[in-house]
Design an enzyme around this catalytic site. Structure first.
Site, short mmCIF file in Angstrom:
data_model
loop_
_atom_site.label_atom_id
_atom_site.label_comp_id
_atom_site.label_asym_id
_atom_site.label_seq_id
_atom_site.Cartn_x
_atom_site.Cartn_y
_atom_site.Cartn_z
N ASN A 78 13.17 8.62 2.76
CA ASN A 78 12.71 8.39 4.13
C ASN A 78 11.28 7.85 4.04
O ASN A 78 10.34 8.61 3.82
CB ASN A 78 12.75 9.73 4.90
CG ASN A 78 12.19 9.61 6.30
OD1 ASN A 78 11.88 8.51 6.77
ND2 ASN A 78 12.06 10.75 6.97
N TRP A 79 11.17 6.53 4.18
CA TRP A 79 9.85 5.90 3.99
C TRP A 79 8.93 6.15 5.18
O TRP A 79 7.74 5.84 5.12
CB TRP A 79 10.02 4.40 3.75
CG TRP A 79 10.72 4.06 2.46
CD1 TRP A 79 11.23 4.93 1.54
CD2 TRP A 79 10.97 2.75 1.94
NE1 TRP A 79 11.80 4.25 0.49
CE2 TRP A 79 11.65 2.91 0.71
CE3 TRP A 79 10.71 1.45 2.40
CZ2 TRP A 79 12.06 1.81 -0.07
CZ3 TRP A 79 11.11 0.37 1.63
CH2 TRP A 79 11.78 0.55 0.40
N LYS A 80 9.48 6.66 6.27
CA LYS A 80 8.70 6.90 7.51
C LYS A 80 7.95 5.63 7.91
O LYS A 80 8.45 4.53 7.64
CB LYS A 80 7.78 8.11 7.32
CG LYS A 80 8.57 9.33 6.83
CD LYS A 80 7.83 10.63 6.91
CE LYS A 80 8.71 11.74 6.35
NZ LYS A 80 8.10 13.06 6.41
N HIS A 127 15.40 14.27 12.65
CA HIS A 127 14.33 14.67 11.74
C HIS A 127 13.32 15.53 12.52
O HIS A 127 13.11 15.29 13.71
CB HIS A 127 13.64 13.43 11.17
CG HIS A 127 12.67 13.75 10.08
ND1 HIS A 127 11.41 14.21 10.35
CD2 HIS A 127 12.78 13.70 8.74
CE1 HIS A 127 10.79 14.44 9.20
NE2 HIS A 127 11.61 14.14 8.20
N GLU A 171 10.27 15.50 12.68
CA GLU A 171 9.21 14.73 13.35
C GLU A 171 9.72 14.15 14.66
O GLU A 171 8.98 14.05 15.64
CB GLU A 171 8.68 13.63 12.40
CG GLU A 171 7.78 14.23 11.32
CD GLU A 171 7.81 13.50 9.98
OE1 GLU A 171 8.21 12.32 9.94
OE2 GLU A 171 7.45 14.14 8.97
N GLU A 180 15.86 20.90 6.12
CA GLU A 180 14.45 20.61 5.87
C GLU A 180 13.58 21.63 6.59
O GLU A 180 13.28 21.46 7.79
CB GLU A 180 14.10 19.20 6.39
CG GLU A 180 14.86 18.09 5.73
CD GLU A 180 14.11 16.77 5.82
OE1 GLU A 180 13.77 16.23 4.77
OE2 GLU A 180 13.81 16.33 6.95
N GLY A 182 6.04 17.45 3.77
CA GLY A 182 4.74 16.81 3.60
C GLY A 182 3.61 17.79 3.29
O GLY A 182 2.44 17.43 3.35
N SER A 197 9.02 18.30 0.49
CA SER A 197 8.20 18.32 -0.73
C SER A 197 9.02 18.29 -2.02
O SER A 197 8.63 18.91 -3.02
CB SER A 197 7.24 19.52 -0.73
OG SER A 197 6.32 19.40 0.35
P1 PGA Z 1 8.37 15.12 2.16
O1 PGA Z 1 9.20 14.69 3.49
O2 PGA Z 1 9.27 14.86 1.00
O3 PGA Z 1 7.16 14.22 2.18
O4 PGA Z 1 8.03 16.55 2.32
C1 PGA Z 1 10.55 15.00 3.62
C2 PGA Z 1 11.08 14.47 4.92
O5 PGA Z 1 10.33 14.39 5.89
O6 PGA Z 1 12.26 14.11 5.00
#
Ligand code: PGA
Length: 260
Positions: free
Chosen positions: A12-14, A104, A106, A176, A182, A222
């Site tokens: 997931n490059w966001k 997700h 976010e 998650e 993150g 992470s």
């Molecule tokens: P991260 O993000 O690996 O940077 O913790 C995971 C995600 O948001 O899917």
């Protein structure tokens, strides 16, 4: 009965990278992802770079095309209409996507997506032929209040309600924990396995033991090359959804290798 589920690692490059860096990363991954790998890799760039990344992956086509796929990070639940700034499932398919990340954390926290929204999007993705990667996970305060099971159960039943049993084989669930995304604070393999087993149990009640046994449940939060092996050794962890570490070919491929 032990069911062998095909492993999947999605990046997931966001909202990161630019066109040039997206292409370079995709090319690097495409050329290094081993032909014989049993792991499917999914790249989820920002929407505006999906086609460029698709073309970059095409370099390796015929080599490992079926093990390397494109995905999007979100979509709208309706097919078309006056929804400024949104993208529909069929448009993603048109651009070469086979997967889409839905719900997700976010999206849930910053854009107020509810289980009902995620449910509508999941159904629309399936109808368009996409494989949804449906995300669930508890907040830190929910874990500390011993409410993880309750929260995850509500997200799973809400986000996947009303799906025909057979459709469960066409979805991927991503566990998650929000406190691990993150933050560099990864769930222990045991903590992750516990929730993955809980999710599989819920899927049994929503479909059947046979179908639930086929559903891939991936872990996210992470994930790095140095913790991926321990996560991969758990019986119900079928891959990873990777954020930060998916932006470096070497790290991302190291994670994919752990799931081989
Ligand atoms: P991260 O993000 O690996 O940077 O913790 C995971 C995600 O948001 O899917």
């Amino acid at each position: 009965m032990l069911i062998k589920r095909e492993k999947i690692v999605a990046g997931n490059w966001k909202m990161n990278l630019d066109r040039q860096k997206s292409i370079a990363l995709a090319e690097s991954i495409a050329t290094q992802h081993a032909d014989a790998s049993s792991v499917t890799i999914v790249l989820c760039p920002p929407n505006v770079y999906i086609e460029a990344v698709g073309a970059a992956i095409g370099i390796a086509q015929g080599k490992n095309a079926s093990r390397l796929a494109l995905g999007a990070q979100n979509m709208h639940e309706l097919a078309n209409g006056a929804f400024t700034g949104e993208v529909a499932a069929a448009m993603l398919v048109d651009c070469g996507c086979r997967y889409v990340i839905l719900g997700h954390s976010e999206r849930r926290t910053l854009y107020a997506e509810t289980n009902a929204t995620v449910n509508a999007k999941t159904k629309a993705a399936l109808a368009a032929g996409l494989t949804p990667i449906v995300c669930v996970g508890e907040l830190l305060e929910e874990r500390e209040a011993a409410r993880t099971d309750e929260v995850v159960a509500r997200q799973i039943t809400g986000s996947l309600s009303g799906l025909p049993a057979a459709d469960f084989t066409r979805i991927i669930v991503a566990y998650e924990p929000v406190w691990a995304i993150g933050t560099g604070r990864v769930a222990t393999p045991q903590q992750a396995q516990e929730v993955h087993a809980l999710i599989r149990g819920l899927l049994v009640t929503m479909s059947s033991a046979d179908i639930a046994g086929q559903v891939r449940i991936v872990y996210g939060g992470s994930v790095k090359p140095d913790n991926a092996n321990d996560l991969a050794s758990q019986p119900d962890i079928d891959g990873a959804l990777v954020g930060g570490a998916s932006l470096k070919a070497e790290d991302f491929l190291g994670i994919a290798k752990a799931f081989q």
